[in-house]
Design a protein around this motif. Structure first.
Motif, mmCIF file in Angstrom:
data_model
loop_
_atom_site.group_PDB
_atom_site.id
_atom_site.type_symbol
_atom_site.label_atom_id
_atom_site.label_comp_id
_atom_site.label_asym_id
_atom_site.label_seq_id
_atom_site.Cartn_x
_atom_site.Cartn_y
_atom_site.Cartn_z
ATOM 1 N N GLN A 297 42.645 46.283 30.717
ATOM 2 C CA GLN A 297 42.986 45.279 31.712
ATOM 3 C C GLN A 297 41.790 44.348 31.922
ATOM 4 N N VAL A 298 42.103 43.104 32.268
ATOM 5 C CA VAL A 298 41.056 42.097 32.483
ATOM 6 C C VAL A 298 41.225 41.511 33.880
ATOM 7 N N GLY A 299 40.119 41.396 34.589
ATOM 8 C CA GLY A 299 40.141 40.812 35.924
ATOM 9 C C GLY A 299 39.082 39.744 36.068
ATOM 10 N N VAL A 300 39.121 39.009 37.165
ATOM 11 C CA VAL A 300 38.105 37.988 37.437
ATOM 12 C C VAL A 300 37.427 38.287 38.764
ATOM 13 N N MET A 301 36.160 37.908 38.834
ATOM 14 C CA MET A 301 35.430 37.992 40.095
ATOM 15 C C MET A 301 35.710 36.730 40.897
ATOM 16 N N ILE A 302 36.122 36.920 42.134
ATOM 17 C CA ILE A 302 36.287 35.777 43.038
ATOM 18 C C ILE A 302 35.007 35.670 43.851
ATOM 19 N N GLU A 303 34.135 34.785 43.396
ATOM 20 C CA GLU A 303 32.857 34.584 44.075
ATOM 21 C C GLU A 303 32.522 33.105 44.224
ATOM 22 N N VAL A 304 33.275 32.258 43.517
ATOM 23 C CA VAL A 304 33.133 30.812 43.655
ATOM 24 C C VAL A 304 34.295 30.318 44.521
ATOM 25 N N PRO A 305 34.031 29.584 45.598
ATOM 26 C CA PRO A 305 35.095 29.204 46.534
ATOM 27 C C PRO A 305 36.296 28.508 45.903
ATOM 28 N N SER A 306 36.106 27.803 44.789
ATOM 29 C CA SER A 306 37.226 27.082 44.183
ATOM 30 C C SER A 306 38.367 28.020 43.793
ATOM 31 N N LEU A 307 38.044 29.271 43.464
ATOM 32 C CA LEU A 307 39.084 30.210 43.027
ATOM 33 C C LEU A 307 40.021 30.610 44.161
ATOM 34 N N ILE A 308 39.546 30.481 45.403
ATOM 35 C CA ILE A 308 40.389 30.858 46.542
ATOM 36 C C ILE A 308 41.697 30.063 46.528
ATOM 37 N N PHE A 309 41.631 28.848 45.999
ATOM 38 C CA PHE A 309 42.802 27.972 46.014
ATOM 39 C C PHE A 309 43.536 27.951 44.667
ATOM 40 N N GLN A 310 43.201 28.919 43.803
ATOM 41 C CA GLN A 310 43.878 29.015 42.510
ATOM 42 C C GLN A 310 44.413 30.425 42.265
ATOM 43 N N ILE A 311 44.575 31.195 43.339
ATOM 44 C CA ILE A 311 44.957 32.598 43.203
ATOM 45 C C ILE A 311 46.325 32.749 42.542
ATOM 46 N N SER A 312 47.281 31.924 42.898
ATOM 47 C CA SER A 312 48.623 32.035 42.317
ATOM 48 C C SER A 312 48.585 31.852 40.804
ATOM 49 N N GLN A 313 47.838 30.847 40.346
ATOM 50 C CA GLN A 313 47.750 30.603 38.904
ATOM 51 C C GLN A 313 46.940 31.695 38.204
ATOM 52 N N LEU A 314 45.901 32.189 38.877
ATOM 53 C CA LEU A 314 45.099 33.274 38.296
ATOM 54 C C LEU A 314 45.936 34.535 38.107
ATOM 55 N N ALA A 315 46.787 34.822 39.091
ATOM 56 C CA ALA A 315 47.599 36.038 39.051
ATOM 57 C C ALA A 315 48.528 36.068 37.842
ATOM 58 N N GLU A 316 48.847 34.894 37.299
ATOM 59 C CA GLU A 316 49.712 34.828 36.121
ATOM 60 C C GLU A 316 48.944 35.117 34.841
ATOM 61 N N ARG A 317 47.605 35.152 34.928
ATOM 62 C CA ARG A 317 46.790 35.272 33.725
ATOM 63 C C ARG A 317 46.074 36.622 33.608
ATOM 64 N N VAL A 318 45.651 37.198 34.749
ATOM 65 C CA VAL A 318 44.825 38.414 34.695
ATOM 66 C C VAL A 318 45.507 39.573 35.408
ATOM 67 N N ASP A 319 44.884 40.745 35.320
ATOM 68 C CA ASP A 319 45.500 41.971 35.835
ATOM 69 C C ASP A 319 45.010 42.365 37.224
ATOM 70 N N PHE A 320 43.813 41.928 37.619
ATOM 71 C CA PHE A 320 43.285 42.314 38.936
ATOM 72 C C PHE A 320 42.217 41.321 39.376
ATOM 73 N N PHE A 321 41.924 41.367 40.673
ATOM 74 C CA PHE A 321 40.863 40.542 41.256
ATOM 75 C C PHE A 321 39.789 41.459 41.846
ATOM 76 N N SER A 322 38.537 41.002 41.766
ATOM 77 C CA SER A 322 37.437 41.691 42.433
ATOM 78 C C SER A 322 36.595 40.637 43.133
ATOM 79 N N VAL A 323 36.497 40.750 44.440
ATOM 80 C CA VAL A 323 35.742 39.765 45.216
ATOM 81 C C VAL A 323 34.260 40.152 45.232
ATOM 82 N N GLY A 324 33.415 39.234 44.810
ATOM 83 C CA GLY A 324 31.966 39.427 44.931
ATOM 84 C C GLY A 324 31.511 38.820 46.245
ATOM 85 N N SER A 325 31.516 39.625 47.296
ATOM 86 C CA SER A 325 31.310 39.078 48.647
ATOM 87 C C SER A 325 29.914 38.504 48.853
ATOM 88 N N ASN A 326 28.910 39.029 48.148
ATOM 89 C CA ASN A 326 27.554 38.508 48.334
ATOM 90 C C ASN A 326 27.467 37.046 47.897
#
Length: 753
Positions: free
Chosen positions: A596-625
Motif C-alpha cells: 500500500q502507498v500513502g502520502v504525508m499531509i504536511e503541506v497545507p495545500s494538500l488539505i484542500f485536495q483530500i478527495s482527489q488524493l483519496a482516489e489515488r492512494v491507500d492511506f494518509f499520514s499527517v506530519g503534524s510537526n
C-alpha cells in the motif's frame, strides 16, 4: 556610534561571566554616552520586581539588593509602558521612588529603555546625569539600539538559567532552571569535575613528532574502548536507538578528518595535548556558531570527547571516591559519558549548571527515567557539594537542604508517581481501547535501529513512521540496493503481521547528506522530500525496489511519500513505484504483494485536495510537526519565533479536524505522527477527531495507552468541541490542563499522581 555599539555588544557577548559582563557593559555605556551613571535592572517575573544587577554611578553595595516592583518607580514605568522614558528632572516626577541605599540624590536627568525579547521585558537599562535636561534624540536612539541588540544575548543567558540564578542569590536553597527530563528524586549532591580539561592546557611545542603521534593514537584507542564499555554497561537498560549515542561518539573518534587534523598540528611542532586542544577548540567553535539548537549542542559532545582523549594522554588514574547511595550528579555540564559512568552507581537525578534540553545527557536521562535539570546558571559548584537535595524534573526546581515539610511533601509526591508508573506499566501489553469500547492503534516512530526486541516496542502494534533517511545520513555515499534490502528486511521481520510504514528518502530542510549537499537560503521551503527524489528517479527507484524486495515473505510493508504538494507529484511517484514493482515481479519466481502507498499531509495545500488524493492512494499520514510549522509560518528551530510554534493553535486544531472529517467521508485510513500524538491532551483530541492511528516515540506509548483506556470517546469529543470554539492556544492549553486534572491525569504534566 555604530562602531561603538558593535564593540560594546561584542564585548558583552564574549564575557563568560554574566556578572562581569553586565558591570563592564554599564561602564562602557557610561563612557560612550558621556553620562555620570549607567545601570541595569533584570526582571524577576516570579517575584514581580526588577533587581539592580550592575551600575557605574550608584552605590556598589546596593547591587543585587535593590528591588523595584513592576508597578513602582520610573524603572517600573519603563517596563509597564515597554518604551523609552526620557525625563529632565526625575526626582520631581510623581513616579520617582526614592531608594536611599543607591545614593542617587545628585542625579536629575533620567533615560531608561526596556530590554525586550519576544514580547517579554527581560530588564531595563538606564542612564542618569546631574544636569536637569532631556537626553537628545541621538542619545535615546543609541540606548534603544543597544537594548535591542542586548536582548538576544540576555535571552540566551536566561535560557541557560544564569539570570534566574543571579536573581535568586538571596535564596540559594531554592533554584529554578530548565526542566530537561521529568520525574522526582531526592538524594545527596555529588559534584563531578572533569579529571582532564582542555581549557587548562597551555600550548607547548615538542620536537619528537613520532612519539607524540603514538601517544595520540594510544589515547584515542583507549577513549574508543571507554565508549564501548559504556555502551555495553547500558545495553538492556535503555532502547537500542538511544545507545546509538555512543556509536556516534566512536564514529567521531575514528573520523579520519579529526585524527588527520591533530596529526597535522603535531607535524607543525605542537605536542599531542596542544595539537588536540587546537583541533577540538576549532570544532567546538564551528558547532557553537550553528543556529540550530540540536546541532549546536553537539559542541558539548566534541568537548567531552576531547577531554576523554586528554585524560588518557595525561595517563590520569582516577582515585576511588566514596559516592552517596542516592546520588544526585552535579556538574558544570553533565555529559552523556558522565551519565553512563554513574547511572549504575545509585544515580537518582542530574543537575547541570549549563547545557540544554537538546543535549545527549538529557536524551539518556529521559530513556533511563532519571530527572534532569539543565541551565542552573553560574552558581559555584561548591554550593552543591555534599548537600541533600530534592529535584523536581517537571517544574525545573531544586531544593537544597530541604526542610522537613518539603521532604514530607515531595516524598508523598514520589510515592504517588511510583504508583502511577506502575499502573502505566501494567497496561503496556493491553489494547488501547476507550472506556466505551472505541479502539485505536498506537505505533512507534523509528529510524536509528534496524532490529527491535520486544522490550523496545513498549506495546506498539507496529511502526507508523520509519525514517529511512537516517541510514543514509550515517554513510559517506548512497547505500546500494542490497544494503538497503538487508536493513529493511531486519525491520520488517521484527514486526511480523504488524504494519511497518517506511517513508521514502526525506532529505533537505534540516536533514542533509555530506555526500549530497543541498545549500539553500530557505531550505524548509526548498528542495526537500519527494521533490529531491522525483528529480533523481535513480535514487527513488533503487530505494523502492529495495523496500519491495525486503517485503517478500513479510507482506507488512507500507510506503509513505513525504513533502507532497501536488497531485502531479503523487502520480509521478506512483508511476515509479509501479515500475519498480513490475521489475521485481519479473525477477521473482513467486507472486509478490504490491505494498500500500500513502502520502504525508504536511503541506497545507494538500488539505484542500483530500478527495482527489483519496482516489489515488491507500492511506494518509499527517506530519503534524511540519504541518504546524507551515500553517503558522514558523521555523520551530529559530529561537526568535519558536514560541509562536504551537500545535494547539486553534488554526492547527481546526485543520487537523477538517482532515479527519474529509478522510472519514472517503473511508481513508488516517494516522498522525508528530509530537502532538505523544501528549495526553493531544492524543485525546486526535482520538475525538477520528484518527485511526497515532505514531510516536516508543517510550511514550504506555502512558498514552493508559490515558486512552481511562477516558470515554464521548468525553473526548466533548473536550474537542470546546477546544474548537476557543480563540487562542493559551486558552486551549489551560482548558486541556484543567480537564486532565479533573480526569486524574495530572501526574502526566506535573509532579504527583
Amino acid at each position: 556610534m555604530l562602531t561603538t555599539l558593535r564593540r560594546i555588544v561584542l564585548a558583552f557577548g564574549q564575557e563568560p561571566d554574566l556578572d562581569s559582563a553586565l558591570q563592564s557593559l554599564v561602564s562602557q555605556v557610561k563612557t560612550a554616552m558621556a553620562t555620570q551613571c549607567c545601570s541595569i535592572y533584570l526582571a524577576n517575573e516570579e517575584l514581580q520586581h526588577f533587581l539592580l544587577m550592575a551600575s557605574d554611578g550608584l552605590a556598589k553595595d546596593s547591587l543585587g539588593q535593590v528591588r523595584i516592583a513592576f508597578n513602582e518607580g520610573l524603572v517600573g514605568m519603563v517596563g509597564q509602558r515597554e518604551e523609552p522614558i526620557n525625563i529632565a528632572n526625575a526626582q520631581r516626577h510623581p513616579r520617582f521612588k526614592h531608594a536611599p541605599e543607591v545614593k542617587e540624590e545628585a542625579f536629575n536627568a533620567f533615560l531608561g529603555t526596556p530590554i525586550i525579547h519576544q514580547r517579554r521585558v527581560l530588564g531595563i537599562i538606564s542612564v542618569q546625569q546631574q544636569e536637569s535636561r532631556q537626553f537628545n534624540e541621538n542619545e535615546e536612539a543609541f540606548l534603544v539600539t543597544l537594548a535591542a541588540q542586548l536582548a538576544t544575548t540576555l535571552s540566551s543567558a536566561e535560557s541557560r538559567g544564569m539570570i534566574s540564578a543571579m536573581c535568586k542569590r538571596v535564596d540559594k536553597t531554592h533554584l529554578r532552571a530548565i526542566p530537561g527530563a521529568s520525574g522526582l528524586a531526592s538524594g545527596q549532591c555529588f559534584v563531578s569535575r572533569p579529571l582532564a580539561d582542555l581549557r587548562r592546557i597551555t600550548l607547548t611545542k615538542q620536537g619528537n613528532k613520532s612519539k607524540q603521534k603514538k601517544r595520540l593514537q594510544l589515547a584515542i584507542a583507549r577513549a574508543y574502548r571507554d565508549m564501548s564499555q559504556m555502551r555495553n554497561r547500558m545495553s538492556g537498560t535503555i532502547p537500542k536507538d538511544t545507545l546509538d549515542i555512543f556509536d556516534m561518539y566512536q564514529q567521531m573518534l575514528s573520523s579520519a578528518s579529526i585524527g588527520d587534523d591533530i596529526e597535522a598540528n603535531i607535524d607543525a611542532g605542537w605536542d599531542a595535548q596542544s595539537a588536540l586542544k587546537l583541533v577540538i577548540d576549532r570544532y567546538v567553535a564551528q558547532f557553537e556558531a550553528v543556529e540550530d539548537s540540536y546541532i549546536r549542542e553537539r559542541a558539548v559532545d566534541i568537548r567531552d570527547l576531547g577531554n576523554r582523549v586528554l585524560l588518557h594522554l595525561q595517563d590520569y588514574q582516577q582515585k576511588h571516591v566514596r559516592l552517596p547511595d542516592d546520588l544526585i550528579l552535579v556538574a558544570q555540564e553533565v555529559t552523556a559519558s558522565m551519565l553512563a559512568e554513574y547511572q549504575h552507581k545509585g544515580l537518582r537525578a542530574i543537575i547541570s549548571l549549563s547545557g540544554s534540553i537538546n543535549s545527549h545527557a538529557v536524551i539518556l536521562a529521559r530513556a533511563l527515567g532519571i530527572p534532569a535539570i539543565m541551565g542552573v546558571g553560574d552558581l559555584p559548584l561548591t554550593s552543591f557539594a555534599e548537600r541533600p537535595a530534592i529535584v523536581d524534573g517537571y517544574s525545573g526546581e531544586v531544593f537544597l537542604s530541604p526542610s522537613a515539610e518539603q521532604v514530607t511533601h515531595y516524598q508523598r509526591l514520589m510515592d504517588e508517581e511510583r504508583e502511577l508508573q506502575q499502573e502505566v506499566r501494567e497496561v503496556t501489553e493491553l489494547e488501547p481501547v476507550t472506556e466505551d469500547g472505541h479502539a485505536i492503534e498506537l505505533l512507534m516512530n523509528a529510524g536509528l535501529v534496524a532490529e527491535f526486541d520486544q522490550s523496545m516496542k513498549h506495546g506498539s502494534s507496529g511502526i507508523g513512521l520509519y525514517r529511512t533517511e537516517i541510514a543514509f545520513m550515517e554513510r559517506t555515499s548512497f547505500p546500494s540496493e542490497q544494503e538497503q534490502v538487508s536493513a529493511y528486511q531486519n525491520v520488517l521481520a521484527s514486526f511480523p503481521g504488524q504494519t511497518v510504514v517506511m517513508r521514502t528518502l526525506d532529505i533537505g530542510g534540516d536533514k542533509t547528506l555530506e555526500y549530497f549537499p543541498i545549500n539553500e537560503a530557505n531550505p524548509f521551503l526548498g528542495w526537500r522530500g519527494i521533490r529531491v527524489t522525483l528529480d533523481h528517479p535513480e535514487i527513488f527507484l533503487v530505494q523502492v525496489r529495495a523496500m519491495i524486495r525486503a517485503n517478500i515473505g513479510q507482506e507488512n510493508l507500507q510506503i509513505l511519500l513525504p513533502m507532497i504538494t501536488s497531485l502531479q507529484e503523487v502520480d509521478e511517484a506512483l508511476r515509479l513505484i509501479e515500475q519498480a514493482f513490475l521489475e521485481i515481479a519479473q525477477e521473482q519466481s513467486v507472486d509478490i504483494q504490491k505494498p500500500q502507498v500513502g502520502v504525508m499531509i504536511e503541506v497545507p495545500s494538500l488539505i484542500f485536495q483530500i478527495s482527489q488524493l483519496a482516489e489515488r492512494v491507500d492511506f494518509f499520514s499527517v506530519g503534524s510537526n511540519d504541518l504546524t510549522q507551515y500553517l503558522l509560518a514558523v521555523d520551530r528551530n529559530n529561537e526568535r519565533v519558536a514560541s509562536l510554534y504551537d500545535a494547539y493553535h486553534p488554526a492547527v486544531l481546526r485543520a487537523l479536524n477538517f482532515i479527519a472529517k474529509q478522510s472519514g467521508e472517503k473511508n481513508m485510513s488516517l494516522s498522525l505522527c508528530g509530537e502532538l500524538a505523544a501528549e495526553p491532551g493531544g492524543a485525546i483530541l486526535l482520538l475525538a477527531m477520528g484518527y485511526d492511528k497515532l505514531s510516536m516515540n516508543s517510550f511514550n506509548i504506555p502512558r498514552i495507552k493508559w490515558v486512552i483506556r481511562h477516558i470515554s470517546l464521548q468525553h473526548a469529543r466533548q473536550m474537542l468541541e470546546t477546544c474548537l470554539q476557543l480563540d487562542t492556544a493559551d486558552a486551549v492549553h489551560q482548558y486541556i490542563n484543567r480537564q486532565l486534572e479533573q480526569l486524574g491525569f495530572g501526574g502526566f504534566i506535573r509532579a504527583g499522581k
